[in-house]
Design a protein around this motif. Structure first.
Motif, short mmCIF file in Angstrom:
data_model
loop_
_atom_site.label_atom_id
_atom_site.label_comp_id
_atom_site.label_asym_id
_atom_site.label_seq_id
_atom_site.Cartn_x
_atom_site.Cartn_y
_atom_site.Cartn_z
N UNK A 30 35.93 19.03 1.61
CA UNK A 30 36.08 18.28 2.85
C UNK A 30 36.92 19.09 3.82
N UNK A 31 36.59 18.99 5.08
CA UNK A 31 37.35 19.68 6.12
C UNK A 31 38.13 18.65 6.92
N UNK A 70 43.47 12.30 11.31
CA UNK A 70 42.66 11.34 10.57
C UNK A 70 43.52 10.37 9.76
N UNK A 71 44.79 10.72 9.56
CA UNK A 71 45.69 9.89 8.77
C UNK A 71 46.95 9.57 9.58
N UNK A 72 47.32 8.32 9.61
CA UNK A 72 48.52 7.89 10.32
C UNK A 72 49.75 8.46 9.62
N UNK A 73 50.62 9.11 10.39
CA UNK A 73 51.86 9.66 9.84
C UNK A 73 51.68 10.90 9.01
N UNK A 74 50.58 11.60 9.15
CA UNK A 74 50.31 12.79 8.35
C UNK A 74 50.80 14.03 9.09
N UNK A 75 52.04 14.42 8.81
CA UNK A 75 52.69 15.55 9.47
C UNK A 75 53.37 16.43 8.43
N UNK A 76 53.49 17.70 8.74
CA UNK A 76 54.22 18.63 7.89
C UNK A 76 54.83 19.71 8.77
N UNK A 77 55.83 20.38 8.22
CA UNK A 77 56.57 21.39 8.96
C UNK A 77 56.64 22.68 8.16
N UNK A 127 50.90 25.34 6.37
CA UNK A 127 49.57 24.99 5.86
C UNK A 127 49.65 24.49 4.42
N UNK A 128 50.50 25.09 3.62
CA UNK A 128 50.69 24.62 2.25
C UNK A 128 51.25 23.19 2.27
N UNK A 129 52.22 22.95 3.15
CA UNK A 129 52.84 21.63 3.24
C UNK A 129 51.85 20.57 3.74
N UNK A 130 51.06 20.89 4.76
CA UNK A 130 50.11 19.90 5.29
C UNK A 130 49.00 19.64 4.26
N UNK A 131 48.64 20.64 3.48
CA UNK A 131 47.65 20.44 2.42
C UNK A 131 48.14 19.40 1.42
N UNK A 174 48.10 15.91 3.14
CA UNK A 174 46.73 15.38 3.26
C UNK A 174 46.24 14.88 1.91
N UNK A 175 46.49 15.64 0.85
CA UNK A 175 46.08 15.21 -0.49
C UNK A 175 46.73 13.88 -0.86
N UNK A 176 48.02 13.72 -0.54
CA UNK A 176 48.72 12.46 -0.81
C UNK A 176 48.15 11.32 0.02
N UNK A 177 47.91 11.58 1.30
CA UNK A 177 47.36 10.55 2.19
C UNK A 177 45.98 10.11 1.71
N UNK A 178 45.15 11.07 1.33
CA UNK A 178 43.80 10.74 0.87
C UNK A 178 43.86 9.95 -0.43
N UNK A 179 44.77 10.32 -1.33
CA UNK A 179 44.89 9.63 -2.61
C UNK A 179 45.42 8.20 -2.43
N UNK A 180 46.31 8.02 -1.47
CA UNK A 180 46.89 6.71 -1.21
C UNK A 180 46.00 5.84 -0.33
N UNK A 181 45.00 6.44 0.28
CA UNK A 181 44.09 5.69 1.13
C UNK A 181 44.72 5.23 2.44
#
Length: 70
Positions: free
Chosen positions: A3-4, A23-30, A38-42, A45-52
Protein backbone atom coordinates in the motif's frame (compact mmCIF):
# COMPACT_ATOMS: atom_id res chain seq x y z
CA UNK A 1 -0.01 -6.24 -1.60
CA UNK A 2 2.00 -3.09 -1.04
CA UNK A 3 0.00 0.00 0.00
CA UNK A 4 1.17 3.52 -0.73
CA UNK A 5 0.54 6.40 1.65
CA UNK A 6 0.87 10.12 0.92
CA UNK A 7 3.35 11.93 3.13
CA UNK A 8 3.50 15.68 3.73
CA UNK A 9 7.02 16.89 4.53
CA UNK A 10 7.66 20.13 6.40
CA UNK A 11 10.49 21.58 8.43
CA UNK A 12 10.36 23.72 11.55
CA UNK A 13 12.48 26.75 12.43
CA UNK A 14 15.19 24.47 13.90
CA UNK A 15 15.46 22.33 10.76
CA UNK A 16 13.63 19.34 12.25
CA UNK A 17 11.67 17.43 9.60
CA UNK A 18 7.96 16.98 10.32
CA UNK A 19 6.19 14.27 8.35
CA UNK A 20 2.43 13.71 8.30
CA UNK A 21 0.13 11.22 6.63
CA UNK A 22 -3.19 12.97 5.87
CA UNK A 23 -5.08 9.66 5.66
CA UNK A 24 -4.87 9.22 9.44
CA UNK A 25 -5.85 11.76 12.08
CA UNK A 26 -2.86 12.69 14.25
CA UNK A 27 -0.37 10.72 12.15
CA UNK A 28 2.85 12.74 12.52
CA UNK A 29 6.51 11.94 13.03
CA UNK A 30 9.73 13.89 13.40
CA UNK A 31 13.38 13.41 12.55
CA UNK A 32 16.71 15.19 12.20
CA UNK A 33 17.35 13.47 8.85
CA UNK A 34 15.02 12.30 6.11
CA UNK A 35 16.01 8.69 6.80
CA UNK A 36 15.14 9.03 10.50
CA UNK A 37 11.88 10.86 9.77
CA UNK A 38 10.80 8.27 7.17
CA UNK A 39 11.56 5.41 9.55
CA UNK A 40 9.52 7.16 12.27
CA UNK A 41 6.53 7.91 10.02
CA UNK A 42 6.57 4.30 8.79
CA UNK A 43 6.20 3.08 12.37
CA UNK A 44 3.42 5.59 13.09
CA UNK A 45 1.50 4.65 9.92
CA UNK A 46 1.77 0.96 10.80
CA UNK A 47 0.38 1.70 14.28
CA UNK A 48 -2.42 3.88 12.91
CA UNK A 49 -3.40 1.24 10.36
CA UNK A 50 -3.34 -1.52 13.00
CA UNK A 51 -5.45 0.54 15.41
CA UNK A 52 -7.89 1.55 12.68
CA UNK A 53 -7.63 5.30 13.28
CA UNK A 54 -8.45 6.01 9.65
CA UNK A 55 -10.32 9.32 9.39
CA UNK A 56 -12.90 7.83 7.07
CA UNK A 57 -13.27 7.15 3.40
CA UNK A 58 -11.42 10.30 2.35
CA UNK A 59 -9.10 9.92 -0.58
CA UNK A 60 -5.98 12.05 -0.63
CA UNK A 61 -5.89 14.13 -3.81
CA UNK A 62 -2.94 16.46 -3.38
CA UNK A 63 -1.79 19.86 -2.24
CA UNK A 64 -2.57 23.26 -3.66
CA UNK A 65 -0.50 26.37 -3.08
CA UNK A 66 -2.32 29.68 -2.69
CA UNK A 67 -0.64 33.02 -3.37
CA UNK A 68 -1.98 36.15 -1.71
CA UNK A 69 -1.12 39.70 -2.68
CA UNK A 70 1.48 41.46 -0.57
Amino acid sequence: MEKKYPIIIETDEDGILILSCPLFKGCHAYGHTMEEAMQNITEVIELCAAEGVNIGNNIYIGLQELSLGA
